[in-house]
Design a protein around this motif. Structure first.
Motif, PDB file in Angstrom:
ATOM      1  N   ASP A  26       0.800  -1.224   0.000  1.00 14.29           N
ATOM      2  CA  ASP A  26       0.000   0.000   0.000  1.00 14.29           C
ATOM      3  C   ASP A  26       0.833   1.275   0.000  1.00 14.29           C
ATOM      4  N   LEU A  27       2.034   1.219  -0.583  1.00 16.73           N
ATOM      5  CA  LEU A  27       2.892   2.404  -0.695  1.00 16.73           C
ATOM      6  C   LEU A  27       3.282   2.584  -2.151  1.00 16.73           C
ATOM      7  N   TRP A  28       3.159   3.827  -2.631  1.00 12.87           N
ATOM      8  CA  TRP A  28       3.440   4.118  -4.040  1.00 12.87           C
ATOM      9  C   TRP A  28       4.364   5.314  -4.161  1.00 12.87           C
ATOM     10  N   ALA A  29       5.296   5.218  -5.111  1.00 18.28           N
ATOM     11  CA  ALA A  29       6.191   6.315  -5.482  1.00 18.28           C
ATOM     12  C   ALA A  29       6.924   6.858  -4.253  1.00 18.28           C
ATOM     13  N   GLU A  30       6.855   8.170  -4.021  1.00 13.63           N
ATOM     14  CA  GLU A  30       7.618   8.768  -2.932  1.00 13.63           C
ATOM     15  C   GLU A  30       7.287   8.156  -1.571  1.00 13.63           C
ATOM     16  N   ARG A  31       6.062   7.664  -1.406  1.00  8.90           N
ATOM     17  CA  ARG A  31       5.688   7.081  -0.111  1.00  8.90           C
ATOM     18  C   ARG A  31       6.412   5.764   0.155  1.00  8.90           C
ATOM     19  N   LYS A  32       6.962   5.136  -0.867  1.00  8.21           N
ATOM     20  CA  LYS A  32       7.755   3.937  -0.629  1.00  8.21           C
ATOM     21  C   LYS A  32       8.966   4.239   0.234  1.00  8.21           C
ATOM     22  N   ALA A  33       9.409   5.492   0.213  1.00  7.36           N
ATOM     23  CA  ALA A  33      10.552   5.887   1.031  1.00  7.36           C
ATOM     24  C   ALA A  33      10.300   5.657   2.517  1.00  7.36           C
ATOM     25  N   GLU A  34       9.029   5.707   2.940  1.00  2.98           N
ATOM     26  CA  GLU A  34       8.724   5.482   4.357  1.00  2.98           C
ATOM     27  C   GLU A  34       9.252   4.117   4.794  1.00  2.98           C
ATOM     28  N   ALA A  35       8.926   3.077   4.029  1.00  2.00           N
ATOM     29  CA  ALA A  35       9.364   1.725   4.378  1.00  2.00           C
ATOM     30  C   ALA A  35      10.860   1.550   4.144  1.00  2.00           C
ATOM     31  N   LEU A  36      11.369   2.137   3.062  1.00  5.01           N
ATOM     32  CA  LEU A  36      12.795   2.004   2.782  1.00  5.01           C
ATOM     33  C   LEU A  36      13.627   2.618   3.894  1.00  5.01           C
TER      34      LEU A  36
END
Length: 205
Positions: free
Chosen positions: A131-141
């Motif tokens: 449930d993370l896309w584009a820039e929001r993937k940075a949260e998990a990374l």
């Protein structure tokens, strides 16, 4: 936080798995169920963004949440068995492990369905975050201290760069090599079969 030097993130759709057959079948079933025309052939050419961004092309805005819930409910029985791993997917995960690292999956896909795909294929990452896309993937990374993120879409490149991670792009999805380079990918591979050799070179540096 896990050491950035040893954690590699991977996108799921069109990076680790060829989700086109399953998603195509699911869109056809959704069309039959709702009586609404969906061009499944077209939809699977633009995989990557969240489900809602595709559904708005076919349904009124006020119906999107309900239709998305229906799609996700139908998905496991239609799409999981129809979806193969892409060439090099298992070997890429194994290469990270062989290097003493952790492999995580960060995807825009609904997390329970992402996990079902990986379980069905026998691919076992250390964590799956959905449930993370584009820039929001940075949260998990950032949460997992990922030094590298591997994906097939310009949105994945943006996610990697937002997290300060090395962006490895594979030209197996809707974005070609030129698009991925223009978006800022640090390296572009034809597919994941080239990832173990790249990782060895990256670690040597």
């Amino acid at each position: 936080m896990t050491s950035r030097a040893l954690t590699v993130g991977f996108d799921l759709d069109m990076t680790l798995i060829d989700s086109r057959p399953g998603i195509h079948a699911c869109y056809q079933a959704l069309s039959a169920r709702t009586g609404t025309y969906i061009d499944a052939d077209l939809a699977v050419t633009r995989l990557g963004p969240p489900l809602a961004e595709e559904l708005v092309n076919w349904f009124p805005a006020e119906e999107i949440d309900a239709v998305a819930d229906l799609y996700r409910e139908m998905y496991p029985t239609i799409a999981i068995a129809a979806t193969p791993a892409l060439p090099g997917a298992r070997e890429a995960i194994d290469a990270v492990r062989a290097a003493g690292g952790r492999a995580i999956v960060v995807t825009a896909k609904y997390e329970p369905n992402a996990k079902l795909h990986l379980e069905h294929l026998g691919i076992e990452p250390d964590a799956v975050i959905g449930d993370l896309w584009a820039e929001r993937k940075a949260e998990a990374l950032l949460d997992h201290g990922a030094a590298v993120y591997v994906g097939d879409h310009t949105g994945d490149v943006r996610g990697a760069r937002t997290a300060g991670a090395h962006s490895v792009a594979v030209a197996t999805g809707p974005c070609d090599a030129d698009e991925l380079r223009a978006a800022g990918a640090d390296v572009v591979l034809a597919d994941l079969t080239g990832f173990p050799a790249w990782l060895a070179t990256y670690r040597a540096r």
